[in-house]
Design an enzyme around this catalytic site. Sequence first.
Site, PDB file in Angstrom:
ATOM      1  N   ASP A 289       1.099  -8.741  -0.559  1.00  0.00           N
ATOM      2  CA  ASP A 289      -0.109  -8.792   0.247  1.00  0.00           C
ATOM      3  C   ASP A 289      -0.249 -10.211   0.818  1.00  0.00           C
ATOM      4  O   ASP A 289      -0.041 -11.191   0.101  1.00  0.00           O
ATOM      5  CB  ASP A 289      -1.293  -8.457  -0.670  1.00  0.00           C
ATOM      6  CG  ASP A 289      -2.576  -8.252   0.100  1.00  0.00           C
ATOM      7  OD1 ASP A 289      -2.581  -7.398   1.011  1.00  0.00           O
ATOM      8  OD2 ASP A 289      -3.576  -8.925  -0.206  1.00  0.00           O
TER       9      ASP A 289
ATOM     10  N   GLU B   6       3.437  -8.788   4.040  1.00  0.00           N
ATOM     11  CA  GLU B   6       2.693  -9.045   5.271  1.00  0.00           C
ATOM     12  C   GLU B   6       2.969 -10.484   5.694  1.00  0.00           C
ATOM     13  O   GLU B   6       2.569 -11.412   4.993  1.00  0.00           O
ATOM     14  CB  GLU B   6       1.195  -8.869   5.034  1.00  0.00           C
ATOM     15  CG  GLU B   6       0.784  -7.457   4.695  1.00  0.00           C
ATOM     16  CD  GLU B   6      -0.737  -7.341   4.520  1.00  0.00           C
ATOM     17  OE1 GLU B   6      -1.342  -6.480   5.170  1.00  0.00           O
ATOM     18  OE2 GLU B   6      -1.316  -8.117   3.733  1.00  0.00           O
TER      19      GLU B   6
END
Length: 660
Positions: free
Chosen positions: A330, A359
């Site tokens: 994340d 990400e």
Amino acid sequence: MKETTIYLSKEFEENYTYTGDDLGCTYAKENSSFRVYAPTAQRVSLLLFKDGLHGEAYEILEMKPSEKGTFQITVPGDLEGVFYLYESEIDGVKRQAVDPYAKAVGANGLRGMIVDLKKTNPEGFVMEKRPQKPRPTDSVIYEVHVRDFSIDDSSQMKHKGKFLAFTEEGLETPNHVKVGLEHLKELGVTHVHLLPSFDYGSVDETKLDTAQYNWGYDPVNYNVPEGSYSTNPYDGAVRIKEFKEMVQALHKNGICVVMDVVYNHVYDAEKFCYQKLVPDYFFRKNGEQFADASACGNETASNHLMVRKYMIDSLCYWAKEYHVDGFRFDLMAIHDITTMNEIRKALDEIDKDILIYGEGWAADESPLPKEERALKEYTYRMPGIAAFSDDVRDGIRGCVFLEKEKGFVSGEPDLEDIIKFSVTGAVGHSSLYAAKKKERVRKDIPNQVRKDLPKAWAGTTEQCVNYSSCHDNYTLWDKLCVSNPEASKEQLKRMNKLAAAIYFTCQGICFLQAGEDFLRTKEDKNEPYGFKENSYNSSDEINGIHWNKKEENMDMFRYYQGLISFRKSVKGLHLITKEEVEESITFIESELGVVAYTIKTKGELLFVCYNANKKQIEMELPEGEFEVYVNDKLAGTEILQIVQDKIVVEPISAVVLKKS
Ligand code: CA
């Protein structure tokens, strides 16, 4: 503002970097040893409890200062089932903290628990045959939230909302449509990617009779499974065993397991264990404030050596103890590139095929200099680590930040080059950059910057994750509905099929949100456009997977299934190096709204065309006979039609052909 902290000084790093592998509790029947990192503490005590929630410590033991800022103690006797905390004393202030390395905890993760990990192994787990992990470019990843998978009545599952739901085999709806584990196998995915499944803070584990929901991006104990997904959150051994049973069942059925890991921020910085043991060490600060590139109130400091070690130790623990096959980071761009590369190195020592992707962005500015951060544009500097391609996602369906914006499949102009770039798996192609010299971006489109052709950011196609929807933002179906209010359901379905055909034929890794394959929707009448855009704490009704939707949309499911099986059957969709992409792919000059190309590999020639126009087109084919495997209605490994010289491409649809 750049970080200024004593923790980054050479002197601190030299004196207080502990490199041993015994942090946390090491259990044996005869005694248990504890080691904790607390370099600024004057004293640290070990507190032992009978219960995970209630009562005073029955024993308080002072730990001995040990090497490199750690404190250590060995306690004789069998402590299995005992709960514990550390109490640090720093400049006269005492604080109690859960062990950052706790392997088990009681309800709500408020106290660590001492367990015999051997006893948490389901039968056969230690020697289980893990599935052969596919090459990254052969991977098809299915993203699912543990609770969503089973909570709806239509799931037919016994263990609703639990890890154990993934162990339930042989399930189908009354109309004989496969659900759950059987669905995953039928679709042909290679990996299940679980939304956060470590212990998070936003669901009260002592109130599981009341409906509570959260995605779980609020870490509390990084090395322990979430209690609300277990059948008994009070006994720390239960969640461990059930998590392992889930992994074992998925492995037995040939499916690898990816964990979504959230090392970039914590639930509550002041209450976080590390903050109480070494104040301000775990986080970056802007002056007196916690820096906040996560937009959640704090950001962690992977560039601090013991935080880096903590991340590496944690990941290796999940890979070794739980047999996890991959990790999704994340807000990976909060972490520094050095840390990400060290993580790759450490996981390589366990298994080179462990998948790592994340990400390549953050939610806000970080004090860590840009060029040190694991941003998407620097993916090529992190071999063996992939980043999500927002280029293909937004190119296909329209920008996630502009609800009404259309994408290539819904007729937005000027996106042909972005789609071509996506086809290359973000390694780029010389023909694209040659074409860029032309005036490409229309002046009347407001966010034209985004539509500029990106620089190649992946070193190989294995570093690019192609997708059109995930848990964030609208589902693919909802986005199509919101941005194309004038379109008929039939047209919307064509757009959906075209979207899927595009990213399943791009080079790189394939990824989809669970249920995208049967028009998953998060309908919500209270929302301006009728759909929930950010459902992180919405109801089960909105978030749960409604398996009856699969019955209603079997044509869409079959299309996805067919795309996956076709993809697996050809060589040309698994190019890896930049050179292979450059040599094998030839883009074909075509009208606006159309992207067409061939992929030539040894003994195979593929022809691919995406037609986003609302009219039928005709494309000339290279010489010879071609077999059609994908068209506007069907996809798979069976020949749908044999054609020569030209192919008719229906409105809003893709075709994929292979030379006979
Ligand atoms: Ca929890």
